[in-house]
Design a protein around this motif. Structure first.
Motif, mmCIF file in Angstrom:
data_model
loop_
_atom_site.group_PDB
_atom_site.id
_atom_site.type_symbol
_atom_site.label_atom_id
_atom_site.label_comp_id
_atom_site.label_asym_id
_atom_site.label_seq_id
_atom_site.Cartn_x
_atom_site.Cartn_y
_atom_site.Cartn_z
ATOM 1 N N ALA A 296 1.056 -0.999 0.070
ATOM 2 C CA ALA A 296 -0.138 -0.105 -0.284
ATOM 3 C C ALA A 296 0.757 1.342 0.211
ATOM 4 O O ALA A 296 1.648 0.969 0.601
ATOM 5 C CB ALA A 296 -0.715 0.128 1.148
ATOM 6 N N GLY A 316 0.940 1.717 -5.996
ATOM 7 C CA GLY A 316 0.724 0.568 -4.402
ATOM 8 C C GLY A 316 1.846 -0.072 -4.459
ATOM 9 O O GLY A 316 2.007 -1.328 -3.139
ATOM 10 N N ASN A 337 -2.985 -4.594 -4.675
ATOM 11 C CA ASN A 337 -2.762 -3.678 -3.783
ATOM 12 C C ASN A 337 -2.829 -2.163 -4.114
ATOM 13 O O ASN A 337 -3.976 -2.427 -4.604
ATOM 14 C CB ASN A 337 -1.208 -3.028 -4.830
ATOM 15 C CG ASN A 337 -0.381 -4.374 -4.801
ATOM 16 O OD1 ASN A 337 0.529 -4.810 -3.786
ATOM 17 N ND2 ASN A 337 -0.404 -4.980 -6.103
ATOM 18 N N THR A 338 -2.557 -1.426 -2.951
ATOM 19 C CA THR A 338 -3.400 0.126 -2.881
ATOM 20 C C THR A 338 -3.154 1.131 -3.187
ATOM 21 O O THR A 338 -2.194 1.261 -2.844
ATOM 22 C CB THR A 338 -4.487 -0.101 -2.291
ATOM 23 O OG1 THR A 338 -4.112 -0.264 -0.945
ATOM 24 C CG2 THR A 338 -5.254 -0.854 -1.585
ATOM 25 N N ALA A 339 -3.351 2.643 -3.467
ATOM 26 C CA ALA A 339 -2.557 3.762 -4.044
ATOM 27 C C ALA A 339 -3.930 4.496 -3.359
ATOM 28 O O ALA A 339 -4.529 5.141 -4.016
ATOM 29 C CB ALA A 339 -2.243 3.469 -4.945
ATOM 30 N N LYS A 340 -3.615 5.473 -2.479
ATOM 31 C CA LYS A 340 -4.575 6.918 -1.706
ATOM 32 C C LYS A 340 -4.474 7.432 -3.086
ATOM 33 O O LYS A 340 -5.660 8.123 -3.086
ATOM 34 C CB LYS A 340 -3.890 6.828 -0.758
ATOM 35 C CG LYS A 340 -4.439 6.669 0.563
ATOM 36 C CD LYS A 340 -5.778 6.092 1.347
ATOM 37 C CE LYS A 340 -5.456 5.260 2.409
ATOM 38 N NZ LYS A 340 -7.166 5.601 2.629
ATOM 39 N N GLY A 344 -2.257 1.589 -8.498
ATOM 40 C CA GLY A 344 -2.305 1.334 -7.547
ATOM 41 C C GLY A 344 -1.618 -0.089 -8.245
ATOM 42 O O GLY A 344 -1.514 -0.587 -6.289
ATOM 43 N N ASN A 367 -6.059 -3.979 -8.065
ATOM 44 C CA ASN A 367 -4.893 -2.675 -7.935
ATOM 45 C C ASN A 367 -4.920 -1.385 -7.648
ATOM 46 O O ASN A 367 -5.740 -0.973 -8.374
ATOM 47 C CB ASN A 367 -3.884 -3.343 -8.383
ATOM 48 C CG ASN A 367 -3.345 -3.704 -9.111
ATOM 49 O OD1 ASN A 367 -2.436 -4.819 -7.765
ATOM 50 N ND2 ASN A 367 -2.822 -5.252 -10.126
ATOM 51 N N VAL A 368 -5.850 -0.888 -6.595
ATOM 52 C CA VAL A 368 -6.822 0.256 -6.454
ATOM 53 C C VAL A 368 -6.036 1.456 -5.857
ATOM 54 O O VAL A 368 -5.024 1.182 -5.326
ATOM 55 C CB VAL A 368 -8.232 -0.456 -5.300
ATOM 56 C CG1 VAL A 368 -8.913 0.760 -4.930
ATOM 57 C CG2 VAL A 368 -8.778 -1.773 -5.288
ATOM 58 N N ASN A 369 -6.563 1.889 -7.335
ATOM 59 C CA ASN A 369 -6.205 3.534 -6.752
ATOM 60 C C ASN A 369 -7.166 4.470 -6.600
ATOM 61 O O ASN A 369 -8.325 4.804 -7.310
ATOM 62 C CB ASN A 369 -5.576 4.453 -7.836
ATOM 63 C CG ASN A 369 -6.053 3.288 -9.961
ATOM 64 O OD1 ASN A 369 -4.985 2.505 -9.952
ATOM 65 N ND2 ASN A 369 -7.159 4.084 -9.877
ATOM 66 N N ASP A 370 -6.898 5.304 -6.271
ATOM 67 C CA ASP A 370 -8.274 6.318 -5.465
ATOM 68 C C ASP A 370 -8.357 7.622 -5.509
ATOM 69 O O ASP A 370 -9.615 7.802 -5.964
ATOM 70 C CB ASP A 370 -8.136 5.822 -3.629
ATOM 71 C CG ASP A 370 -8.262 4.675 -2.995
ATOM 72 O OD1 ASP A 370 -9.031 3.830 -2.990
ATOM 73 O OD2 ASP A 370 -7.574 4.833 -1.389
ATOM 74 N N GLY A 379 -4.505 0.037 -12.736
ATOM 75 C CA GLY A 379 -3.484 0.209 -11.685
ATOM 76 C C GLY A 379 -2.175 0.862 -12.318
ATOM 77 O O GLY A 379 -1.636 0.752 -11.477
#
Length: 396
Positions: A296, A316, A337-340, A344, A367-370, A379
Motif C-alpha cells: 500500500a 501501491g 495493492n492499493t494507492a491513495k 494502484g 490494484n485499487v487507485n483512489d 492499476g
C-alpha cells in the motif's frame, strides 16, 4: 486538468488518456476492474487470470521464512545469467557456528561491513535474526557483498529500524571514487533471504525510504527472497519503497528482482507514502517471476504535493520516477495493492517522456487507485514514451 508531474516538476496541462490526474476536483472513476486489456504484440483473448501464487498462510514465528518458495512458480520469464543467484559454495565468511544462538545481530552487522560472500550456519530450522542496528556496507571493504540465507534465515528490523543499507555517496561509509553516483562497486546481492519488519520511518539521508533495504550507487539485485511487513514514512512526495528504495546504478544498469515475493498475504504487505514494495528515482527495474501483493501507498496529495497536503500516495506496489529509465515486469503477479492517489499497481513518471514500461506474461488485477490511473490500463499511471507495452498479460 492538472498534470501529475514527477520529481518536483510543476503541474501543467494533462495528456489525453489520464483518468483523474491529481487535481483538487473529484477524480474520475477508475477503469472497470473486470476489464481485460488486449495484449500489445501478443495473443488477445486470454482466459481468466490465475490466482496469485504468493503464500497465503498467516505470519508465523519464523518471521516468514517457512512455507512455499518465494516468487511466482508459474512465471515463465527467462532469467539471464547475470541476474541469477551467486554461487556461494565457497563463502568468504559465515554467520553462526551451526546453532541459532550463534546467529546474532552483531555477527550480521560485522559480516556485512567486512563484505564478500556471506552465508549462514544457524541450524536446520528457520531462524529470525532481529538486528539491533542497521547492517551497512562499507564501500571499500569488498567489491562484492552477497548475503545468502539458504532459505532459512529472516533478517528482521524488529519494527524499529531499516535492515540493510548501501550508499556509495555516503562519506561515513567511505568514498571509493570521485564519481560516487556512477561506479561499478560495491555490488550487493541478496538471495534466499526473508526481510521482515524493517522500518525506515524518520530516516533522512538521501530522502529516506527503503524500510528493508536502501541502495544508492554501485550495483544491486534480489534473487529468491521475501519481503514482509516493511515500512517507511507514511507521507511525503517522492519518498518511498517500503521494502526497497534505489537511487543510482552503475551506467544506469537495471536492478533485477528475480523470483521474489513482496507481501504475499493480507497482513504481510509493505506500507509507505509511495511504493508499497519498490521505489526509485531515475533507476530501471526488471522484475521477473515475482509476486507483489497486498502492498500500500498511503500518502496523500500526490507529487508534487497539492496545497495543504503532505504529499504521496502513489504506486501501491511500484513507484518509478525520474527521467530516462525503464520498468519491465515479466512472469509476475501484481495484485491486491492499493494507492491513495495514483497507480494502484505501478506509478511510472518519466519527466522527459523518454522512459518505457513493459508488462509481459504477467497478471495485474484488483490494484485499487483512489485517485487516478491511465485510461485503459487498470492499476497503472503512466507518463512516458508512447503507451505502456502489454504483451500476453491480463490487466483488470
Amino acid at each position: 486538468m492538472a498534470l501529475l508531474a514527477g520529481c518536483g516538476d510543476a503541474a501543467g496541462s494533462g495528456p489525453a488518456g489520464v483518468v483523474g490526474a491529481a487535481t483538487d476536483a473529484p477524480a474520475s472513476a477508475p477503469p472497470d476492474p473486470t476489464a481485460t486489456v488486449a495484449p500489445r504484440g501478443g495473443d488477445a483473448g486470454l482466459g481468466p487470470a490465475p490466482p496469485p501464487t504468493a503464500p497465503a498462510d498467516p505470519p508465523t514465528a519464523d518471521g516468514g521464512a517457512a512455507g512455499p518458495p518465494p516468487g511466482n512458480p508459474d512465471g515463465g520469464a527467462d532469467v539471464p545469467s547475470h541476474a541469477r543467484a551467486v554461487d556461494t559454495s565457497r563463502p568468504t565468511r559465515t554467520v553462526g557456528d551451526g546453532t541459532p544462538a550463534s546467529c546474532t545481530s552483531d555477527a550480521v552487522v560485522s559480516a556485512v561491513a567486512a563484505g564478500g560472500i556471506i552465508t549462514f550456519a544457524c541450524g536446520p530450522r528457520p531462524v529470525v535474526i532481529v538486528l539491533k542496528q542497521t547492517a551497512k556496507v562499507r564501500n571499500a571493504a569488498s567489491r562484492r557483498v552477497v548475503l545468502d540465507g539458504g532459505g532459512l534465515v529472516t533478517l528482521s528490523g524488529g519494527g524499529e529500524r531499516r535492515i540493510l543499507y548501501m550508499n556509495t555517496c555516503d562519506e561515513t561509509q567511505g568514498w571509493t571514487t570521485s564519481h560516487c553516483n556512477d561506479q561499478d562497486h560495491p555490488e550487493l546481492v541478496v538471495q534466499n533471504l526473508t526481510f521482515a519488519d524493517g522500518d525506515a520511518t524518520g530516516e533522512r539521508v538521501d530522502g529516506g525510504g527503503g524500510g528493508a533495504i536502501f541502495v544508492r550507487g554501485g550495483r544491486f539485485r534480489v534473487v529468491d527472497s521475501r519481503f514482509v511487513r516493511n515500512r517507511c514514512d507514511p507521507t511525503g512526495p517522492d519518498l518511498g519503497g517500503a521494502a526497497i528504495r534505489v537511487l543510482d546504478q552503475w551506467q544506469d544498469r537495471p536492478v533485477y528482482v528475480v523470483g521474489s515475493t513482496f507481501g504475499g498475504a493480507p497482513d504481510d504487505g509493505g506500507v509507505c507514502a509511495n511504493g508499497g514494495a519498490l521505489s526509485s528515482i531515475g533507476v530501471s527495474w526488471i522484475v521477473l517471476n515475482s509476486v507483489l501483493t497486498h502492498n500500500a501507498a498511503v500518502g496523500h496529495g500526490a507529487n508534487p504535493a497539492k496545497p495543504g497536503t503532505p504529499g504521496g500516495g502513489s504506486g501501491g506496489a511500484i513507484y518509478a520516477d525520474g527521467n530516462r529509465f525503464t520498468v519491465t515486469v515479466a512472469g509476475s503477479v501484481v495484485a491486491e495493492n492499493t494507492a491513495k492517489e495514483g497507480g494502484g499497481a505501478i506509478f511510472f513518471v518519466s519527466n522527459d517522456r523518454s522512459g518505457t514500461l513493459e508488462v509481459t506474461g504477467s497478471v495485474l488485477r484488483r490494484n485499487v487507485n483512489d485517485g487516478f490511473a491511465t485510461a485503459g490500463y487498470p492499476g497503472i499511471f503512466f507518463l512516458g514514451a508512447g503507451e505502456p507495452v502489454v504483451v500476453s498479460s491480463t490487466l483488470r
